[in-house]
Design a protein around this motif. Sequence first.
Motif, PDB file in Angstrom:
ATOM      1  N   LYS A 445       0.805  -1.232   0.000  1.00  0.00           N
ATOM      2  CA  LYS A 445       0.000   0.000   0.000  1.00  0.00           C
ATOM      3  C   LYS A 445       0.833   1.274   0.000  1.00  0.00           C
ATOM      4  O   LYS A 445       0.558   2.217  -0.745  1.00  0.00           O
ATOM      5  CB  LYS A 445      -0.948  -0.015   1.197  1.00  0.00           C
ATOM      6  N   GLN A 446       1.860   1.345   0.841  1.00  0.00           N
ATOM      7  CA  GLN A 446       2.638   2.574   0.935  1.00  0.00           C
ATOM      8  C   GLN A 446       3.362   2.882  -0.372  1.00  0.00           C
ATOM      9  O   GLN A 446       3.372   4.019  -0.843  1.00  0.00           O
ATOM     10  CB  GLN A 446       3.657   2.474   2.091  1.00  0.00           C
ATOM     11  N   GLN A 447       3.967   1.839  -0.970  1.00  0.00           N
ATOM     12  CA  GLN A 447       4.647   2.037  -2.263  1.00  0.00           C
ATOM     13  C   GLN A 447       3.650   2.457  -3.336  1.00  0.00           C
ATOM     14  O   GLN A 447       3.959   3.297  -4.191  1.00  0.00           O
ATOM     15  CB  GLN A 447       5.356   0.758  -2.700  1.00  0.00           C
ATOM     16  N   ALA A 448       2.426   1.889  -3.291  1.00  0.00           N
ATOM     17  CA  ALA A 448       1.392   2.243  -4.263  1.00  0.00           C
ATOM     18  C   ALA A 448       0.999   3.707  -4.115  1.00  0.00           C
ATOM     19  O   ALA A 448       0.866   4.436  -5.117  1.00  0.00           O
ATOM     20  CB  ALA A 448       0.168   1.346  -4.081  1.00  0.00           C
ATOM     21  N   ILE A 449       0.826   4.167  -2.858  1.00  0.00           N
ATOM     22  CA  ILE A 449       0.471   5.569  -2.603  1.00  0.00           C
ATOM     23  C   ILE A 449       1.531   6.503  -3.179  1.00  0.00           C
ATOM     24  O   ILE A 449       1.208   7.498  -3.854  1.00  0.00           O
ATOM     25  CB  ILE A 449       0.294   5.807  -1.084  1.00  0.00           C
ATOM     26  N   GLU A 450       2.793   6.189  -2.938  1.00  0.00           N
ATOM     27  CA  GLU A 450       3.883   7.045  -3.442  1.00  0.00           C
ATOM     28  C   GLU A 450       3.867   7.116  -4.968  1.00  0.00           C
ATOM     29  O   GLU A 450       4.069   8.191  -5.550  1.00  0.00           O
ATOM     30  CB  GLU A 450       5.227   6.501  -2.952  1.00  0.00           C
ATOM     31  N   CYS A 451       3.630   5.994  -5.621  1.00  0.00           N
ATOM     32  CA  CYS A 451       3.599   5.974  -7.081  1.00  0.00           C
ATOM     33  C   CYS A 451       2.403   6.748  -7.626  1.00  0.00           C
ATOM     34  O   CYS A 451       2.531   7.502  -8.604  1.00  0.00           O
ATOM     35  CB  CYS A 451       3.575   4.546  -7.595  1.00  0.00           C
ATOM     36  N   PHE A 452       1.226   6.565  -7.016  1.00  0.00           N
ATOM     37  CA  PHE A 452       0.041   7.295  -7.484  1.00  0.00           C
ATOM     38  C   PHE A 452       0.194   8.796  -7.255  1.00  0.00           C
ATOM     39  O   PHE A 452      -0.230   9.606  -8.095  1.00  0.00           O
ATOM     40  CB  PHE A 452      -1.224   6.770  -6.796  1.00  0.00           C
ATOM     41  N   GLU A 453       0.778   9.189  -6.123  1.00  0.00           N
ATOM     42  CA  GLU A 453       1.019  10.620  -5.867  1.00  0.00           C
ATOM     43  C   GLU A 453       1.929  11.207  -6.933  1.00  0.00           C
ATOM     44  O   GLU A 453       1.681  12.316  -7.434  1.00  0.00           O
ATOM     45  CB  GLU A 453       1.636  10.799  -4.474  1.00  0.00           C
ATOM     46  N   LYS A 454       2.989  10.472  -7.279  1.00  0.00           N
ATOM     47  CA  LYS A 454       3.914  10.945  -8.314  1.00  0.00           C
ATOM     48  C   LYS A 454       3.217  10.994  -9.668  1.00  0.00           C
ATOM     49  O   LYS A 454       3.404  11.942 -10.444  1.00  0.00           O
ATOM     50  CB  LYS A 454       5.142  10.033  -8.368  1.00  0.00           C
ATOM     51  N   ALA A 455       2.386   9.976  -9.953  1.00  0.00           N
ATOM     52  CA  ALA A 455       1.668   9.940 -11.230  1.00  0.00           C
ATOM     53  C   ALA A 455       0.758  11.154 -11.377  1.00  0.00           C
ATOM     54  O   ALA A 455       0.698  11.786 -12.442  1.00  0.00           O
ATOM     55  CB  ALA A 455       0.853   8.647 -11.330  1.00  0.00           C
ATOM     56  N   LEU A 456       0.058  11.527 -10.287  1.00  0.00           N
ATOM     57  CA  LEU A 456      -0.919  12.629 -10.336  1.00  0.00           C
ATOM     58  C   LEU A 456      -0.271  14.006 -10.414  1.00  0.00           C
ATOM     59  O   LEU A 456      -0.954  14.993 -10.701  1.00  0.00           O
ATOM     60  CB  LEU A 456      -1.856  12.535  -9.131  1.00  0.00           C
ATOM     61  N   THR A 457       1.042  14.082 -10.187  1.00  0.00           N
ATOM     62  CA  THR A 457       1.725  15.375 -10.388  1.00  0.00           C
ATOM     63  C   THR A 457       1.946  15.647 -11.874  1.00  0.00           C
ATOM     64  O   THR A 457       2.200  16.789 -12.262  1.00  0.00           O
ATOM     65  CB  THR A 457       3.091  15.400  -9.661  1.00  0.00           C
ATOM     66  N   TYR A 458       1.850  14.588 -12.713  1.00  0.00           N
ATOM     67  CA  TYR A 458       2.100  14.744 -14.149  1.00  0.00           C
ATOM     68  C   TYR A 458       0.865  14.533 -15.013  1.00  0.00           C
ATOM     69  O   TYR A 458       0.799  15.036 -16.134  1.00  0.00           O
ATOM     70  CB  TYR A 458       3.184  13.749 -14.599  1.00  0.00           C
ATOM     71  N   VAL A 459      -0.128  13.749 -14.525  1.00  0.00           N
ATOM     72  CA  VAL A 459      -1.332  13.499 -15.319  1.00  0.00           C
ATOM     73  C   VAL A 459      -2.574  13.660 -14.459  1.00  0.00           C
ATOM     74  O   VAL A 459      -2.524  13.489 -13.234  1.00  0.00           O
ATOM     75  CB  VAL A 459      -1.324  12.076 -15.941  1.00  0.00           C
ATOM     76  N   ASP A 460      -3.684  13.975 -15.117  1.00  0.00           N
ATOM     77  CA  ASP A 460      -4.982  14.053 -14.448  1.00  0.00           C
ATOM     78  C   ASP A 460      -5.723  12.754 -14.755  1.00  0.00           C
ATOM     79  O   ASP A 460      -6.200  12.558 -15.873  1.00  0.00           O
ATOM     80  CB  ASP A 460      -5.759  15.264 -14.977  1.00  0.00           C
ATOM     81  N   ASN A 461      -5.789  11.833 -13.772  1.00  0.00           N
ATOM     82  CA  ASN A 461      -6.367  10.520 -14.013  1.00  0.00           C
ATOM     83  C   ASN A 461      -7.275  10.150 -12.846  1.00  0.00           C
ATOM     84  O   ASN A 461      -6.822   9.981 -11.715  1.00  0.00           O
ATOM     85  CB  ASN A 461      -5.236   9.480 -14.167  1.00  0.00           C
ATOM     86  N   GLU A 462      -8.581  10.018 -13.137  1.00  0.00           N
ATOM     87  CA  GLU A 462      -9.563   9.747 -12.084  1.00  0.00           C
ATOM     88  C   GLU A 462      -9.334   8.386 -11.421  1.00  0.00           C
ATOM     89  O   GLU A 462      -9.541   8.227 -10.220  1.00  0.00           O
ATOM     90  CB  GLU A 462     -10.980   9.806 -12.667  1.00  0.00           C
ATOM     91  N   GLU A 463      -8.905   7.391 -12.195  1.00  0.00           N
ATOM     92  CA  GLU A 463      -8.684   6.061 -11.642  1.00  0.00           C
ATOM     93  C   GLU A 463      -7.537   6.081 -10.634  1.00  0.00           C
ATOM     94  O   GLU A 463      -7.644   5.491  -9.554  1.00  0.00           O
ATOM     95  CB  GLU A 463      -8.371   5.060 -12.759  1.00  0.00           C
TER      96      GLU A 463
END
Length: 476
Positions: A445-463
Motif C-alpha cells: 500500500k505505501q509504495q502504491a500511494i507514493e507511485c500514485f502521488e507521483k503519477a498525479l503530479t504529471y497526469v490528471d487521471n480519475e482512476e
Amino acid sequence: MSSTQGTDLKARLLQQECHFTWALNNNEVDLNYLLNRLEEQFSLDLGKEARVARTRSCMGFVKFLQGSNTEALSNFEKSVELIKAHGKDSDKLLVVAYGDLAWLYYHMGNFAECEMYLNKLREIKEKYPSVPYAEVLGEKGWTFLRFSLKYYERAKECFKKALDLVPENAEWNSGLAIALYRTEIVGIGCAPETSDAVNQLRRAIATNPDDDVLKVLLALRLAVFKKYSEAESLVEQALERSPEHPHVIRYVGKYLRNAGSVDRSIALLKKALEKVSNKAFIHHQLGLCYKQKIMKLKQAGSHHTKGAEIKRAQEQCIYHLEMAIKLKTRFILAMAELALQYGFNRDISRAEEMFQKAFQAAKEKKDNYQAVHVFYAEFQQYVMRCEPAAIKHYIECLKINPNQFEGKKSAKSLRQIAERRIGNNPNDGEAFGILGIIHKERGEKQQAIECFEKALTYVDNEEYLSDLCELRLSLQ
C-alpha cells in the motif's frame, strides 16, 4: 411406487458416497477427453484390479453423463466384479460401486434394483459402522484428481483424510503427492526442504518404489529449486526402468524442454505419440518445444541464415497446436498459444479469431481466463506493437490474481514497460501509475500511494485518484 416411497428412496440415495453425490459438474470438463484419459489408464493398470475397478467406476459415471445408461451399467458392473476378485475384505471398496449402481437404476426407473443395492450398502455399514472409510476417501480423491483441476483442492483433502486413517497406503500417498505437485505455487525464497510437494513426493516414492512417474515429477519440481544433480539422476532412473511408459516419456520430455534440450524432448514426445491415446497433451508439449526451438534459432544467428529452419519450426509449432485443439476442442492454453503463433506468422485475422474463441471458452469453463489475458497482452505488445492495449490486458491479468504465475508474469512485463518509459521520460505520469497498480494489487500500500502521488503530479487521471484515496483510507 408412491410419492412417499420415492422421496424416501431419494433421501437414502443422497446419503451415499459415490460419483453421483460428489457434486461433479460435467460443464467443467471435456467428457470425450476425459474418456480418452481413462481408456489410456486401463492399459497402464493391467493386472491391478483395484485401480482398474476405480477407472471403470469413473468411466461408468462419464458414460452416464453422456446419456449412455447401458454402457454406464456395464462399467459399474465390471467394477464390482474386479473389486470382488481383489480378494477378501473388499466390502469397503464396494461402497462407491454399489452407490453408483443404486443411483443409475434409480435414473433408469428400476426401483427394485435400486433398493437392492441400497440394502447391500446398509449391510456393509452395519458390518463396518466406523465411517468415513479410507477406501472411499481414496477413490473420491482420485476421482477429483482426474475429473478437473477445479477439484484438486478437494482431492488433497480426501487423500489427507484417508492417510490419517491409513498412513502408509501407497495409492493415497501417491495421489496426495500428485495433487500437491499440481497445486503448489513455488514463490521467491522457497526451498525444497519446505516444499510440501517435494516432501510428499519423497514419501510417495518410498511407499511406491517402482513408480517412475513420481520420480520424474520430483525431478521437475527439484529443477525449479535448481537441484539439478538429483533431478537428472531421477530422470535417468525413470528412463532406464520405464523407457516405454507414456507418462514417463511425457514428463521427461517436459523436463528436457525446461532444461533446454529441445531436440531430445521432441524426439521423446514424438515417440510418446505412438504409444498414448491421450495425444492432445503431447501435441501441446511438442508445440511448446518448437516454440522454444524458434527462440533458440533466432538467438543463434541472423534470420537470413536461419530463415528456412525457423520457418519449418514455426510450421511444426502451429501444426502440433492445431492438432491439440482438434483432439481436445476446448484446450484453452493450446488455443491461446496457437493464436499467438498465428500472430507471429502474420496471420492476424486467424489470431484474433482464435483469441476470441479462447476468451469465450475460458468464460464458459471459468478456467484459464487469466492465462488468455497474458497471451493476448503479449500479442498486442510484440505482434501488433500496440502498447496501450498490451498494458490494459496485462493489468486485467494482474487483477485476477497477482500471486498466480500469470499474474507475476504480467507484473514483470508491466514493470519493464513502466521503467523503460520513465528512463525515456522521468515525467511520464502513466508509467508511475502502472507501478502504482502493481504495488496496489500486490498489497504494497505505501509504495502504491507514493507511485500514485507521483503519477498525479504529471497526469490528471480519475482512476489513479480513486485508488489513491482508497489506499489512504485503508491506512487510517
